[in-house]
Design a protein around this motif. Structure first.
Motif, short mmCIF file in Angstrom:
data_model
loop_
_atom_site.label_atom_id
_atom_site.label_comp_id
_atom_site.label_asym_id
_atom_site.label_seq_id
_atom_site.Cartn_x
_atom_site.Cartn_y
_atom_site.Cartn_z
N ALA A 138 38.57 42.55 45.70
CA ALA A 138 38.59 41.48 45.15
C ALA A 138 37.40 41.61 44.03
N ASP A 139 36.49 42.33 44.07
CA ASP A 139 35.60 42.60 42.92
C ASP A 139 36.32 43.26 41.67
N ALA A 140 37.59 43.91 41.90
CA ALA A 140 38.44 44.60 40.87
C ALA A 140 39.02 43.36 40.14
N ILE A 141 39.47 42.49 40.78
CA ILE A 141 40.05 41.26 40.02
C ILE A 141 39.06 40.65 39.08
N ILE A 142 37.86 40.43 39.79
CA ILE A 142 36.73 39.76 38.90
C ILE A 142 36.57 40.66 37.69
N THR A 143 36.56 41.75 37.73
CA THR A 143 36.16 42.67 36.84
C THR A 143 37.46 42.54 35.71
N LEU A 144 38.67 42.82 36.10
CA LEU A 144 39.85 42.74 35.43
C LEU A 144 39.68 41.27 34.51
N VAL A 145 39.44 40.23 35.34
CA VAL A 145 39.60 38.91 34.47
C VAL A 145 38.29 38.64 33.57
N LYS A 146 37.32 39.19 33.78
CA LYS A 146 36.36 39.18 32.93
C LYS A 146 36.57 40.08 31.65
N GLU A 147 37.17 41.30 32.04
CA GLU A 147 37.06 42.23 30.76
C GLU A 147 38.36 41.69 29.89
N CYS A 148 39.18 40.98 30.23
CA CYS A 148 40.35 40.22 29.66
C CYS A 148 40.08 39.06 29.03
N GLY A 149 38.87 38.37 29.33
CA GLY A 149 38.54 37.14 28.79
C GLY A 149 39.32 36.08 29.48
N TYR A 150 39.98 36.09 30.67
CA TYR A 150 40.90 35.18 31.15
C TYR A 150 40.13 33.78 31.73
N LEU A 151 40.74 32.85 32.11
CA LEU A 151 40.21 31.65 32.79
C LEU A 151 41.04 31.54 33.97
N VAL A 152 40.53 31.31 35.13
CA VAL A 152 41.44 31.47 36.27
C VAL A 152 41.77 29.74 36.59
N ASP A 153 43.19 29.30 36.47
CA ASP A 153 43.44 28.07 36.95
C ASP A 153 43.70 27.81 38.23
N TYR A 154 44.47 29.04 38.96
CA TYR A 154 44.54 29.02 40.47
C TYR A 154 44.40 30.27 41.04
N ILE A 155 43.94 30.14 42.23
CA ILE A 155 44.21 31.20 43.36
C ILE A 155 45.20 31.05 44.32
N LEU A 156 46.21 31.71 44.53
CA LEU A 156 47.26 31.45 45.41
C LEU A 156 47.32 32.26 46.42
N GLU A 157 47.37 31.85 47.69
CA GLU A 157 47.41 32.78 48.93
C GLU A 157 48.98 32.51 49.46
N THR A 158 49.66 33.81 49.64
CA THR A 158 50.94 33.78 50.23
C THR A 158 51.02 34.34 51.63
N HIS A 159 50.14 34.93 52.01
CA HIS A 159 49.75 35.60 53.42
C HIS A 159 49.04 34.93 54.29
N ALA A 160 48.62 33.67 54.13
CA ALA A 160 47.67 32.93 54.85
C ALA A 160 47.93 33.04 56.38
N ASN A 161 49.36 32.90 56.66
CA ASN A 161 49.64 32.76 58.16
C ASN A 161 49.72 33.93 58.88
N ARG A 162 49.58 35.10 58.34
CA ARG A 162 49.45 36.31 58.93
C ARG A 162 48.47 36.50 59.95
#
Length: 156
Positions: free
Chosen positions: A57-81
């Motif tokens: 998850a920290d790799a995602i945070i680093t990627l988003v910050k380095e690219c200067g993105y704003l996160v609108d949604y966090i989608l979870e498609t594996h929740a019922n596993r």
């Protein structure tokens, strides 16, 4: 995925989580710097199956910050596993703080228990109130920047 401008395709980043053998994604509209995080996971410790960490998850945070993105949604498609190690709430907290407003979480199966606990502490209108859309469904769409993501159920 629909595009408003054929000359500006979405940017898709993939991050492999070695400990869980799963992929996480960031889909971004580089014309507006808005993005969606898809299927974030916590790491499973190989030495101790009960242990977890947030390296993936920290790799995602680093990627988003380095690219200067704003996160609108966090989608979870594996929740019922049964062994879902979602990092959706962890990322929700991190992005709520870093961008000053919380992204929406999608798929109440992942967050319903935590949501109840969280909303007791931070009710609607507080700095960390939670916005959870109803679960992902076939044909549903979410918009980020000038792009739209259409959900499609795939059995299996």
């Amino acid at each position: 995925m629909s595009r408003c401008d054929e000359d500006m395709p979405p940017v898709v980043y993939h991050v492999y989580a070695q400990s869980t053998g799963t992929w996480q994604y960031v889909l971004a509209d580089h014309t507006t710097s808005h993005c969606i995080v898809l299927d974030p996971v916590r790491d499973r410790s190989s030495a101790d199956e009960a242990g977890v960490s947030t390296s993936a998850a920290d790799a995602i945070i680093t990627l988003v910050k380095e690219c200067g993105y704003l996160v609108d949604y966090i989608l979870e498609t594996h929740a019922n596993r049964p062994q879902c190690l979602s990092a959706a709430w962890y990322l929700w907290m991190q992005f709520s703080y870093s961008q000053g407003w919380p992204p929406e979480l999608c798929d109440e199966a992942t967050v319903s228990g935590l949501q109840a606990t969280w909303q007791r502490r931070y009710p609607a209108g507080s700095a960390f109130s939670t916005t959870i859309r109803s679960g992902l469904y076939d044909g549903g769409t979410v918009a980020f920047g000038r792009l739209f993501l259409t959900c499609m159920r795939m059995p299996g």
